[in-house]
Enzyme design. Structure first.
Site, PDB file in Angstrom:
ATOM      1  N   HIS A  67      -9.868   5.932   1.910  1.00  0.00           N
ATOM      2  CA  HIS A  67      -9.546   4.798   0.843  1.00  0.00           C
ATOM      3  C   HIS A  67      -8.039   4.390   1.434  1.00  0.00           C
ATOM      4  O   HIS A  67      -7.689   3.315   1.378  1.00  0.00           O
ATOM      5  CB  HIS A  67      -9.620   5.412  -0.349  1.00  0.00           C
ATOM      6  CG  HIS A  67      -8.900   4.305  -1.331  1.00  0.00           C
ATOM      7  ND1 HIS A  67      -7.614   4.795  -1.876  1.00  0.00           N
ATOM      8  CD2 HIS A  67      -9.414   3.365  -1.901  1.00  0.00           C
ATOM      9  CE1 HIS A  67      -7.451   3.851  -2.525  1.00  0.00           C
ATOM     10  NE2 HIS A  67      -8.432   2.897  -2.833  1.00  0.00           N
ATOM     11  N   GLU A  70      -8.176   2.131   4.277  1.00  0.00           N
ATOM     12  CA  GLU A  70      -8.694   0.790   4.088  1.00  0.00           C
ATOM     13  C   GLU A  70      -7.404  -0.014   3.481  1.00  0.00           C
ATOM     14  O   GLU A  70      -7.227  -1.078   3.949  1.00  0.00           O
ATOM     15  CB  GLU A  70      -9.727   0.961   2.897  1.00  0.00           C
ATOM     16  CG  GLU A  70     -10.150  -0.243   2.375  1.00  0.00           C
ATOM     17  CD  GLU A  70     -10.358  -0.439   0.700  1.00  0.00           C
ATOM     18  OE1 GLU A  70      -9.785  -1.195   0.121  1.00  0.00           O
ATOM     19  OE2 GLU A  70     -11.088   0.695   0.263  1.00  0.00           O
ATOM     20  N   HIS A  71      -6.517   0.787   2.557  1.00  0.00           N
ATOM     21  CA  HIS A  71      -5.443  -0.151   2.159  1.00  0.00           C
ATOM     22  C   HIS A  71      -4.592  -0.463   3.509  1.00  0.00           C
ATOM     23  O   HIS A  71      -3.999  -1.377   3.344  1.00  0.00           O
ATOM     24  CB  HIS A  71      -4.617   0.786   1.134  1.00  0.00           C
ATOM     25  CG  HIS A  71      -4.918   0.794  -0.285  1.00  0.00           C
ATOM     26  ND1 HIS A  71      -4.181   0.332  -1.084  1.00  0.00           N
ATOM     27  CD2 HIS A  71      -6.411   0.812  -0.739  1.00  0.00           C
ATOM     28  CE1 HIS A  71      -5.062   0.393  -2.484  1.00  0.00           C
ATOM     29  NE2 HIS A  71      -6.331   0.788  -2.226  1.00  0.00           N
ATOM     30  N   GLU A 143      -2.910   3.619  -8.653  1.00  0.00           N
ATOM     31  CA  GLU A 143      -4.044   3.199  -8.794  1.00  0.00           C
ATOM     32  C   GLU A 143      -4.995   4.440  -9.202  1.00  0.00           C
ATOM     33  O   GLU A 143      -5.771   4.411 -10.012  1.00  0.00           O
ATOM     34  CB  GLU A 143      -4.746   3.037  -7.369  1.00  0.00           C
ATOM     35  CG  GLU A 143      -6.450   2.555  -7.355  1.00  0.00           C
ATOM     36  CD  GLU A 143      -6.782   2.004  -6.181  1.00  0.00           C
ATOM     37  OE1 GLU A 143      -8.136   2.113  -5.915  1.00  0.00           O
ATOM     38  OE2 GLU A 143      -5.875   1.727  -5.103  1.00  0.00           O
TER      39      GLU A 143
END
Length: 423
Positions: A67, A70-71, A143
């Site tokens: 993840h 991905e960012h 997040e």
């Protein structure tokens, strides 16, 4: 290119594996204004223990790297954020990470090829520094905290925690504040170079394209790579038993949320599509919008909307999830188990079976009118070793006896858990 045709939905899939190992799938949609592309790698949050091709030692990385990657891919060395650059072209761009894959995508009506330049550039050119990695930790940390306060997410994660002892599917895709704190640029580059090799990736394009033309445009923008060998992914053994039958958490919610989880064994390669269809049929018969149980629950005031029902599976896990809102989730759970027992004892009503099968078939057909749905479906299924057309082909081979067999094998009280979030 291999051409796979399905006469039932009047669709063709053009598929080619390139020299560098990348699989490209093209779904031409004559007359469609919208164009869509999705580029994924078979790398998700579950992949934190692996052996890099050509190495002998096991690499262990912190939870949440997929993840995090991905960012970070959107940030380029020239200071441009590729998400902003794509938005400026008028395209709708995004990315997501799941347990088993990460995907980058955009959709548009204009400027497709201008966007393709930026899209294929940022996915193939990572830029990680000590400074930008540290900055991202703060963003992802926020997040993580946001999702910790999200009841719908917690009722889902708690269900997985109640079902799984060791499988990483039970862990939050984003990782934790502690695990992402251990991520550095070297870890990101190692994971990128391992999992973002074209031989571990696939791309799906849908819209009004001529297949050979769009394939050549993609090839022109690819950086030369040699396919790497097999990535050995390492997972702990998972017991068949659930961890506990019930898990509860108090949060601020207007009505209690619940998820019923049913732990399953990993489906057999030859029958996974048929089993998936059978479970969809069963869930609709048991607690779908036209089921007797749902009508009863609604009349009692014990269900506020039709529960969401899904079957999730991959190479190392499989489970059913039934999620909704209820005044008394415990009573609903007991009524669900009683309904399962009743159908096991008496068999499935043939008319209801045929009606449900037709309804599901209609939903499958409908998906082919949406280029977003079919593109994401073909990508996700590809990483599971499935051609999405199989669902259309196999549904007519599903007989009531097979569905009753799946009911007896999968819907076992001892494999069921109840997750509740309430005030």
């Amino acid at each position: 290119m291999q051409i796979i045709e399905n006469s039932k939905v009047k669709e063709k899939l053009y598929k080619e594996k390139l020299e560098n190992g990348l699989t490209v799938m093209i779904i031409p949609k004559k007359g469609f204004q919208k164009k869509y592309i999705i580029w994924g790698t078979n790398y998700g949050s579950n992949d934190s223990s692996f052996i890099v091709p050509g190495e002998n030692n096991v690499t262990e990385v912190p939870k949440g790297v997929a993840h995090f990657l991905e960012h970070k891919l959107f940030e380029q060395e020239n200071g441009v954020n590729s998400l902003d650059a794509l938005t400026a072209l008028g395209v709708n761009a995004n990315a997501y990470t799941t347990n088993n894959h990460t995907a980058y995508l955009y959709e548009c009506t204009n400027n497709f090829y201008e966007a393709l330049d930026e899209f294929m550039d940022y996915v193939q050119n990572p830029y990680f520094t000590d400074e930008n990695v540290e900055k991202e930790k703060g963003i992802i940390g926020q997040e993580i905290m946001m999702y910790d306060d999200y009841p719908e997410w917690k009722v889902y994660l708690n269900t997985l925690e109640a079902m799984y002892h060791n499988n990483p599917v039970k862990l939050d895709i984003t990782g934790t504040i502690e695990t992402i704190g251990k991520i550095d640029k070297d870890i990101l580059y190692k994971c990128y170079n391992t999992f973002y090799n074209p031989s571990n990736m696939a791309m799906v394009v849908a819209g009004d394209f001529e297949p050979n033309e769009i394939l050549e445009e993609i090839k022109k923008r690819l950086i030369k790579h040699k396919p790497n060998g097999e990535i050995k992914r390492i997972y702990e053994d998972e017991p068949k038993e659930v961890v506990k039958g019930k898990i509860e958490q108090n949060m601020e919610v207007s009505k209690p949320l619940y998820t019923i989880g049913i732990k399953d064994v990993v489906p057999d390669t030859q029958t996974k599509v048929k089993k998936h269809i059978a479970i969809e049929i069963l869930l609709n018969i048991l607690i779908g919008s036209s089921s007797n149980l749902y009508k009863q629950l609604y009349e009692m005031g014990n269900s506020y909307s039709v529960p969401s029902i899904e079957y999730e599976f991959d190479k190392t896990y499989a489970h059913i999830l039934i999620t909704g809102q209820s005044n008394n989730p415990e009573d609903l759970f007991e009524m669900f188990k009683q309904k399962v027992k009743e159908i096991k004892d008496n068999g499935i009503n043939k008319d209801e079976f045929e009606r449900t099968k037709k309804m599901i078939y209609g939903e499958y057909i409908k998906e082919y009118n949406d280029i977003v749905d079919i593109s994401r479906m073909f990508l996700s299924d590809y990483f599971k070793g499935i051609n999405s057309f199989e669902y259309i082909e196999e549904i007519n081979t599903i007989y009531i006896e097979f569905v009753e067999q799946v009911l007896k094998e999968v819907f076992n009280d001892k494999k069921m858990v109840l997750s509740v979030v309430k005030n």
